[in-house]
Design an enzyme around this catalytic site. Structure first.
Site: not given
Length: 322
Positions: A22, A160, A230, A268, A270, A282, A284, A288
Site C-alpha cells: 500500500e 486496498s 482507485y 472505518r 466495513d 473488515e 481499517n 485511505g
C-alpha cells in the site's frame, strides 16, 4: 512537548509511504494530509518510509531510523498515515509510544488486531457482530484445501484489496490462493456474502463519546477490488439510503467492534448489509485519507470539512480540542 521554539505553531510529523503493497496509496494520503493542515497553525514535517523500509527526511534524503527518531523528537505530535503492514498494524504506534510522542490514531493493540482479519472476526463474533463463515489457511493447509462453492480469498493482513479474489470456479482456486499467499503467509477463504456494501466511520472523542458520520454505500456489481477503488469510477452514495432500523443496526455494530478492538481516532468499519442484518467485512484503523477517500467524504457530509477533521484529530490527541 518538544523544546521551546520561536515558532508557536504545532509541529506535526506526517509519516507516509511504508514497505507494504500500500506504499503508493499511503504516499497519496500523506501528501493530501500535509497539504490540508493549515500553515498558520501547523509546522508540517514530512517523513517518508520508502518501499525498502528506509526513512527519508523532508528533502527526500535517507536518514535511517536514528535520523527519523531525531526529527520525531522535535515534533509535538505525529500523524502516521501509513496503510497496511509495518505501519497501520501498530508498528508506528509502538515507535511513537517508545519515543513518548503523542500520535493520531489507534494504539499498538488495536492496530495489530484490526490488521489481522482473522483476529478481527474472532473479536467481532465475541461481541455479537456477525462475520462471514470462513477458514484460515497456511501454505501447508492451502495445498490440500478443496473448492466446494463460490468463495472470496484474501490475505489475512493486507489492504486496498491487494491479493483479494472472487473464486467462482474450482479451477481458479489455486491461482487465487497463490496470489494471496504471495502477500501474506496466512489466507482467509470466506463464503460470499450477498448484501449491500456499507462503510461506517467512527470517531472516538476524548470524553469517551463516539461520533458516527453519515454512512456510505458502495454500489458495485461483483467484487469491489483494487482497480475499482482507485480508478475514479467507484459509485459512493452518501448518505447511504437506509431504513432507520438498518442505520441503527450498523451504528451499533460499528461502535461495538470499534470499542472491542480498542480503536482510537477514526476507524472505518466495513459491512455487508444482508437480509439478516450487518455482517462485518473488515476494519481499517488508518483508512485511505485523501480528501476524496471514503472517511473524509463521510465527515464532509456531516458538515466537517477535511482540514477541520484533521485539526480535530490532532487537537484531540494534544488535549486542546473542543
Amino acid at each position: 512537548m518538544s523544546a521551546a521554539r520561536s515558532d508557536d505553531r504545532t509541529r506535526v510529523a506526517v509519516i507516509g509511504g511504508g514497505s507494504s503493497c500500500e506504499h503508493d496509496v499511503s504516499l497519496a494520503s500523506a501528501a493530501s494530509v500535509a497539504a490540508a493542515l493549515s500553515p498558520t497553525s501547523y509546522d508540517v514535517v514530512r517523513l517518508t518510509i520508502d518501499p525498502h523500509g528506509t526513512w527519508l527526511d523532508p528533502g527526500g534524503r535517507p536518514v535511517g531510523l536514528t535520523g527519523a527518531a531525531c526529527l520525531l523528537r522535535s515534533c509535538d505530535v505525529a500523524l502516521p498515515i501509513v496503510h497496511g503492514p509495518r505501519g497501520e498494524d501498530g508498528t508506528l504506534a509502538a515507535l511513537c509510544e517508545l519515543a513518548g510522542l503523542p500520535y493520531v490514531g489507534s494504539g499498538v493493540r488495536a492496530g495489530a488486531l484490526a490488521m489481522d482479519k482473522w483476529a478481527t472476526k474472532l473479536v467481532a463474533r465475541a461481541v455479537g457482530v456477525a462475520t462471514a463463515p470462513g477458514v484460515l489457511l497456511t501454505p501447508a493447509t492451502a495445498a490440500v484445501h478443496r473448492w466446494s462453492h463460490p468463495v472470496v480469498v484474501k490475505p489475512v493482513a493486507a489492504g486496498s484489496s491487494h491479493g483479494v479474489s472472487l473464486v467462482e470456479r474450482a479451477e481458479d482456486l489455486l491461482d487465487a490462493l497463490d496470489r494471496a499467499l504471495a502477500i501474506d503467509d496466512r489466507v482467509l477463504v470466506e463464503d460470499v456474502v450477498v448484501g449491500r456494501e456499507v462503510d461506517v466511520a467512527v470517531l472516538g472523542r476524548p470524553d469517551g463519546s463516539r461520533v458516527v458520520a453519515p454512512m456510505l454505500e458502495i454500489v458495485v456489481d461483483g467484487l469491489f477490488d483494487h482497480h475499482d477503488k482507485y480508478d475514479g469510477t467507484a459509485d459512493f452514495r452518501i448518505p447511504a439510503p437506509l431504513e432507520e432500523a438498518e442505520q441503527k443496526a450498523l451504528h451499533d455494530a460499528a461502535v461495538a467492534v470499534y470499542d472491542a478492538l480498542g480503536c482510537a481516532g477514526v476507524a472505518r468499519v466495513d459491512f455487508f448489509l444482508t437480509d439478516d442484518g450487518p455482517v462485518l467485512n473488515e476494519v481499517n484503523t488508518m483508512p485511505g485519507f485523501t480528501e476524496q477517500s471514503q472517511v473524509p467524504k463521510m465527515f464532509a457530509a456531516a458538515g466537517l470539512a477535511y482540514s477541520d477533521l484533521l485539526d480535530l484529530l490532532v487537537r484531540d490527541v494534544l488535549g486542546t480540542g473542543a
